[in-house]
Design an enzyme around this catalytic site. Structure first.
Site, PDB file in Angstrom:
ATOM      1  N   LYS A 139      10.562   3.709   3.132  1.00 50.11           N
ATOM      2  CA  LYS A 139      10.374   5.141   2.891  1.00 50.11           C
ATOM      3  C   LYS A 139      11.202   5.641   1.706  1.00 50.11           C
ATOM      4  CE  LYS A 139       9.473   7.059   7.134  1.00 50.11           C
ATOM      5  NZ  LYS A 139       8.935   8.114   7.763  1.00 50.11           N
ATOM      6  N   CYS A 144      24.063  47.325 -10.305  1.00 49.06           N
ATOM      7  CA  CYS A 144      24.423  48.632 -10.867  1.00 49.06           C
ATOM      8  C   CYS A 144      24.555  49.731  -9.827  1.00 49.06           C
ATOM      9  CB  CYS A 144      23.392  49.046 -11.920  1.00 49.06           C
ATOM     10  SG  CYS A 144      21.811  49.514 -11.216  1.00 49.06           S
ATOM     11  N   GLU A 176       0.857  -1.201   0.000  1.00 51.06           N
ATOM     12  CA  GLU A 176       0.000   0.000   0.000  1.00 51.06           C
ATOM     13  C   GLU A 176       0.885   1.240   0.000  1.00 51.06           C
ATOM     14  OE1 GLU A 176      -2.163  -0.233   3.699  1.00 51.06           O
ATOM     15  OE2 GLU A 176      -2.656  -2.333   3.299  1.00 51.06           O
ATOM     16  N   ASP A 190       0.892  10.449   3.586  1.00 46.72           N
ATOM     17  CA  ASP A 190       1.518  11.374   4.512  1.00 46.72           C
ATOM     18  C   ASP A 190       0.461  12.281   5.128  1.00 46.72           C
ATOM     19  OD1 ASP A 190       3.534  12.446   5.910  1.00 46.72           O
ATOM     20  OD2 ASP A 190       4.457  13.524   4.247  1.00 46.72           O
ATOM     21  N   CYS A 239      15.005  47.721  -8.593  1.00 39.65           N
ATOM     22  CA  CYS A 239      16.166  48.538  -8.888  1.00 39.65           C
ATOM     23  C   CYS A 239      15.692  49.604  -9.854  1.00 39.65           C
ATOM     24  CB  CYS A 239      17.248  47.676  -9.536  1.00 39.65           C
ATOM     25  SG  CYS A 239      18.386  48.621 -10.554  1.00 39.65           S
ATOM     26  N   CYS A 248      21.024  49.414 -15.683  1.00 40.96           N
ATOM     27  CA  CYS A 248      21.448  48.274 -14.864  1.00 40.96           C
ATOM     28  C   CYS A 248      21.728  47.098 -15.795  1.00 40.96           C
ATOM     29  CB  CYS A 248      20.345  47.915 -13.870  1.00 40.96           C
ATOM     30  SG  CYS A 248      20.699  46.409 -12.956  1.00 40.96           S
ATOM     31  N   LYS A 303       2.215   4.693   1.494  1.00 38.92           N
ATOM     32  CA  LYS A 303       2.230   5.239   2.848  1.00 38.92           C
ATOM     33  C   LYS A 303       1.833   6.709   2.752  1.00 38.92           C
ATOM     34  CE  LYS A 303       4.936   5.285   7.082  1.00 38.92           C
ATOM     35  NZ  LYS A 303       4.624   6.648   7.508  1.00 38.92           N
ATOM     36  N   CYS A 332      21.115  48.627  -5.774  1.00 38.57           N
ATOM     37  CA  CYS A 332      21.131  47.432  -6.609  1.00 38.57           C
ATOM     38  C   CYS A 332      22.504  46.748  -6.545  1.00 38.57           C
ATOM     39  CB  CYS A 332      20.803  47.826  -8.044  1.00 38.57           C
ATOM     40  SG  CYS A 332      21.028  46.494  -9.217  1.00 38.57           S
ATOM     41  N   TYR A 371      -6.546   1.889   6.098  1.00 41.43           N
ATOM     42  CA  TYR A 371      -5.519   0.880   5.832  1.00 41.43           C
ATOM     43  C   TYR A 371      -5.601  -0.290   6.802  1.00 41.43           C
ATOM     44  CZ  TYR A 371      -3.037   3.889   9.195  1.00 41.43           C
ATOM     45  OH  TYR A 371      -2.689   4.653  10.278  1.00 41.43           O
TER      46      TYR A 371
HETATM   47  S1  IVH Z   1      -0.324   0.464   8.962  1.00 42.95           S
HETATM   48  C1  IVH Z   1       0.457  -1.541  12.927  1.00 42.95           C
HETATM   49  N1  IVH Z   1      -0.601   1.397   6.541  1.00 42.95           N
HETATM   50  O1  IVH Z   1       2.232   5.461   9.014  1.00 42.95           O
HETATM   51  C2  IVH Z   1       0.401  -0.881  11.615  1.00 42.95           C
HETATM   52  N2  IVH Z   1       0.141   2.865   8.232  1.00 42.95           N
HETATM   53  O2  IVH Z   1       4.622   4.876  10.593  1.00 42.95           O
HETATM   54  C3  IVH Z   1      -0.189   0.450  11.677  1.00 42.95           C
HETATM   55  N3  IVH Z   1       0.470   5.185   7.452  1.00 42.95           N
HETATM   56  O3  IVH Z   1       0.710   5.697  12.180  1.00 42.95           O
HETATM   57  C4  IVH Z   1      -0.049   1.280  10.483  1.00 42.95           C
HETATM   58  N4  IVH Z   1      -0.115   4.843   5.365  1.00 42.95           N
HETATM   59  O4  IVH Z   1      -0.301   7.009  10.226  1.00 42.95           O
HETATM   60  C5  IVH Z   1      -0.253   1.663   7.803  1.00 42.95           C
HETATM   61  N5  IVH Z   1      -0.938   2.105   4.340  1.00 42.95           N
HETATM   62  C6  IVH Z   1      -0.588   2.365   5.615  1.00 42.95           C
HETATM   63  C7  IVH Z   1      -0.211   3.664   6.003  1.00 42.95           C
HETATM   64  C8  IVH Z   1       0.163   3.881   7.341  1.00 42.95           C
HETATM   65  C9  IVH Z   1       0.291   5.732   6.255  1.00 42.95           C
HETATM   66  C10 IVH Z   1       0.960   5.902   8.646  1.00 42.95           C
HETATM   67  C11 IVH Z   1       0.092   5.727   9.863  1.00 42.95           C
HETATM   68  C12 IVH Z   1       0.965   5.127  10.921  1.00 42.95           C
HETATM   69  C13 IVH Z   1       2.341   5.505  10.429  1.00 42.95           C
HETATM   70  C14 IVH Z   1       3.338   4.482  10.924  1.00 42.95           C
END
Ligand code: IVH
Length: 789
Positions: A324, A421, A126, A130, A448, A454, A128, A418, A238
């Site tokens: 990451k 110049c 999946e 932000d 300027c 210039c 991750k 400036c 998730y």
């Molecule tokens: S699973 C025990 N899946 O990342 C597992 N976390 O560093 C719990 N996050 O607190 C998290 N996308 O806020 C999981 N596809 C994803 C995620 C995800 C973002 C964040 C989440 C978690 C943090 C952990």
């Protein structure tokens, strides 16, 4: 069936339909009905609920925003702790994770070959996201609570805020959900929504958010959920802490999706850790195109049985790993701020940084935009700053780490002179003024004042002047321009036309033929179209489009040069700010000298002519009065004054009796008008403006005179079919200036029909009635003939 019962059924039905549409729209991104249909359903529900408030329930889509702001967030204990994830930053660490997991799952503990493992381990991959981790609980399918992660054990109750997130179902769809269900996921702000929110913040003079994550966090932590409701947040699930939903993580998510909960469309099950690496590479490539920010990917052992075997180590599951991406943000030191001078003289600060790797690229410079940005960041030289890179965008400083400010940090000072110049640097306030509203100042640039003296400005101005879309002089690259400037052969665009063969031959890289080619390219540029010439001048804020408007409307460079800012305001797309820039450009003596030299050197637009008729016809006396900006005189009162007095002389001659007798105009406004017309300075200015409108053929009274004496006075014309050479509006305006009325349908009273391409029923009707018909060419010839009479 009682009517109460039927209404309750309809309400339930509407809620169900709306929830389904919300899901299609927000979660699947695949709406099945137009917005208008959705709005209609929503309005029907709201109306029924208003009539029957006893039927309103908390899970109704009309009840997303609660009326009351809360004083503080209450604490919520998580039934199952919310854990975090182990991180990997390199492929090696990912392979180690897999090896450990697969060994732990394999019967044969000595087996350590990843490529023929003892057990099969499938992984769910999946993105991750932000944003912020959130837990959402449903009882009997109804959303009852939402909480932040907090420290993992205790979070904060943010139910009211999460309810406002449109892709979070207030009530689960379908069936089969358990009595109690807790889902977990990320609340985030999509990139587009983030940009729009920041634009809004800037326009309102507020501090923008540094990144989508901060914006999401700030939005979710609002005590007033109305504010959260106005923020473009989304939720993506998730996982779930509720047991027994399925035997795999991926099928759990799919089941949740069936109940209307948003899951990631990027979720994918792969057969081995190699598949995970391929997934990482693929998402990494598409990262910039994703509609939201991600900081990596997450791999999870898919079989829940295997997850249970693996269990947890401290606060992290052994069955999941976050891989990451290289950080897009880094911390570094601001060594200095230098100032660059652009084409229009804008002096912009540039940050010199202690070089740092950001997302795999070494960054040593970052843009600071302008001094307002410096003030907004509150940055000082010597500060530790956060540098962010997003895709190919120039690195930016997003934040100052105040805790790390050294005692000898120095403020960033705008240079008074400036750096190139030595001329004075002045602050130009950017003014934005909507037609009858107050002046709103927003932001400032430092410029300027050296203009073409210039070297930095001269060089940029020349590059712009010769560009393909401007004067289109071939063979004058940046390097050559730099030489021309440093050798002082060229001190203004006009000097290009004075270059001799001998001088060009002296430059690096020129021989006989190339010198002659360059000179003929320069000479060949002496007859540009007016719009190009205007664009080439490099007037601040005047791009190609504005240059075209100026050329078309005013018809000659001389008129553009003479136009008062108030006159320019009548032009389409030109606001106060641009009008001011144009007028001050031509008011500058340096620029005037260059323009005079260009004319002497025989640089002239080929297509000079009269102002555009459409433009000439756009002024009205009421609009003119509105421009005076007299307190209390906006469009309605301007209209009243215009109708009452008809001419400027009459208005100027007005006395208190006249003014106070105007129906529905307040005494205060009458007083303001009287004060205005009594001031000699104002009168002179207004008379000058009126004179310019007369000179440009834009004056309302001369239009009237023209019309009365007009060759087509009293006639009715009809335009039909498509015209090639003219727009409908131009054709209509020209006919009206000649005194004709332009009607939409053909009748016995019609004098003439202009039939363009594929004319239909109107043409047939004209022929039936024996009315004169002109095709486009005949029409244009006729217009020309009548206009020259
Ligand atoms: S699973 C025990 N899946 O990342 C597992 N976390 O560093 C719990 N996050 O607190 C998290 N996308 O806020 C999981 N596809 C994803 C995620 C995800 C973002 C964040 C989440 C978690 C943090 C952990």
């Amino acid at each position: 069936m009682s009517s109460q019962h039927t209404i309750a059924t309809r309400i339930a039905q509407l809620r169900q339909i709306i929830a389904q549409h919300d899901y299609n729209y927000y979660a699947l991104d695949a709406p099945t009905v137009p917005d208008s249909e959705y709005d209609r359903l929503f309005a029907e529900l709201r109306e029924l609920e208003q009539q029957h408030p006893e039927l309103i329930t908390n899970d109704s889509p009309t009840q997303r925003v609660s009326g009351q702001a809360s004083a503080a967030f209450t604490q919520v204990e998580h039934q199952v702790p919310m854990l975090s994830l182990g991180n990997a930053f390199a492929e090696e660490q990912v392979l180690e994770f897999a090896l450990r997991a697969e060994q732990a799952l394999g019967a044969d503990q000595s087996h350590n070959d990843l490529f023929s493992p003892a057990v099969t381990v499938e992984y769910c991959c999946e993105p991750k996201l932000d944003g912020l981790a959130v837990s959402i609980s449903y009882e009997q399918g109804v959303l009852v609570r939402a909480a932040t992660r907090g420290d993992g054990q205790t979070g904060e109750d943010i139910t009211a805020n999460v309810r406002t997130i449109r892709n979070v179902p207030l009530k689960l769809q379908g069936e089969g959900w358990p009595e109690f269900l807790e889902v977990r996921g990320e609340v985030y702000m999509p990139k587009v929504g983030f940009e729009a929110l920041n634009q809004r913040a800037l326009a309102a003079g507020q501090k923008p958010f540094a990144n989508p994550r901060n914006a999401a966090a700030g939005s979710l932590r609002q005590l007033d959920s109305k504010i959260t409701a106005s923020r473009p947040l989304e939720f993506c699930c998730y996982g779930s802490s509720t047991e027994g939903l399925a035997d795999r993580h991926s099928s759990t998510l799919q089941r949740l999706q069936g109940w209307g909960i948003m899951i990631s469309p990027e979720m994918q099950v792969v057969e081995s850790i190699q598949g995970c690496l391929a997934y990482y590479a693929d998402i990494g490539q598409r990262r910039a195109q994703l509609p939201y920010d991600i900081d990596g990917v997450v791999f999870k052992v898919d079989a829940l049985e295997q997850q249970r075997t693996l269990g947890f180590r401290a606060r992290e599951p052994r069955w999941a790993l976050a891989y990451k991406f290289a950080a897009q943000e880094e911390i570094t030191e601001l060594l200095d701020v230098e100032f660059q001078v652009g084409r229009t003289g804008a002096v912009t600060p540039v940050a010199r940084l202690k070089p740092v790797h950001v997302g795999g690229v070494m960054v040593a410079n970052a843009t600071l935009h302008n001094m307002d940005e410096v003030a907004r960041l509150g940055v000082m030289i010597g500060d530790s700053v956060i540098v962010r890179r997003a895709g190919d965008v120039i690195p930016q400083i997003t934040q100052v780490v105040l805790e790390r400010r050294p005692s000898d940090a120095r403020p960033v000072q705008t240079p008074s002179h400036c750096p190139v110049c030595g001329s004075q640097v002045e602050r130009t306030q950017l003014v934005r003024r909507s037609k009858n509203k107050q002046v709103v100042s927003d932001g400032a640039v430092w410029r300027c004042m050296g203009r073409l003296s210039c070297q930095a400005q001269l060089q940029q101005a020349l590059i712009h002047f010769v560009a393909r879309r401007a004067m289109d002089i071939d063979g004058l690259g940046e390097k050559i321009i730099e030489q021309l400037v440093t050798t002082k052969l060229v001190a203004s665009p006009a000097d290009l036309y004075r270059l001799s063969y001998e001088q060009v031959l002296e430059l690096d890289g020129f021989a006989d033929l190339s010198a002659r080619n360059l000179l003929s390219a320069i000479a060949g540029s002496k007859r540009p179209r007016l719009a190009r010439l205007i664009f080439a001048l490099g007037i601040p804020d005047v791009g190609e489009e504005t240059a075209k408007v100026l050329a078309r409307a005013l018809g000659s460079l001389q008129r553009v040069q003479q136009a008062y800012p108030e006159t320019l305001l009548w032009l389409p797309e030109i606001g106060a700010e641009v009008a001011h820039e144009i007028a001050s450009f031509f008011a500058d003596s340096h620029n005037q000298a260059v323009l005079a030299q260009l004319a002497e050197l025989d640089v002239h637009a080929v297509d000079e002519g009269q102002p555009d008729v459409e433009f000439q016809a756009c002024t009205t006396f009421a609009g003119f009065i509105e421009q005076f900006q007299i307190t209390g005189v906006a469009s309605t009162n301007a209209q009243r004054l215009a109708e009452h007095f008809k001419t400027l002389e009459a208005l100027f001659a007005a006395d208190w009796l006249d003014l106070s007798s105007i129906a529905r105009m307040s005494k205060n406004t009458a007083q303001a008008v009287q004060d205005f017309i009594k001031q000699e300075g104002q009168r002179q200015r207004v008379l000058q403006l009126e004179q310019q409108l007369i000179d440009f053929g834009m004056h309302w009274t001369c239009q009237r005179e023209q019309v009365q004496a007009a060759p087509l006075a009293g006639q009715t014309w009809v335009l039909t079919g498509g015209l090639e050479e003219l727009t409908r509006e131009q054709a209509k305006a020209r006919l009206e200036l000649l005194g004709a009325k332009v009607a939409g349908s053909v009748s016995a009273k019609t004098n003439c029909v202009v039939a363009g391409s594929s004319a239909g029923s109107k043409l047939t009707r004209a022929q039936e009635l024996g009315i004169a018909v002109l095709d486009e060419a005949e029409f244009i010839a006729k217009l020309a003939e009548l206009e020259n009479q």
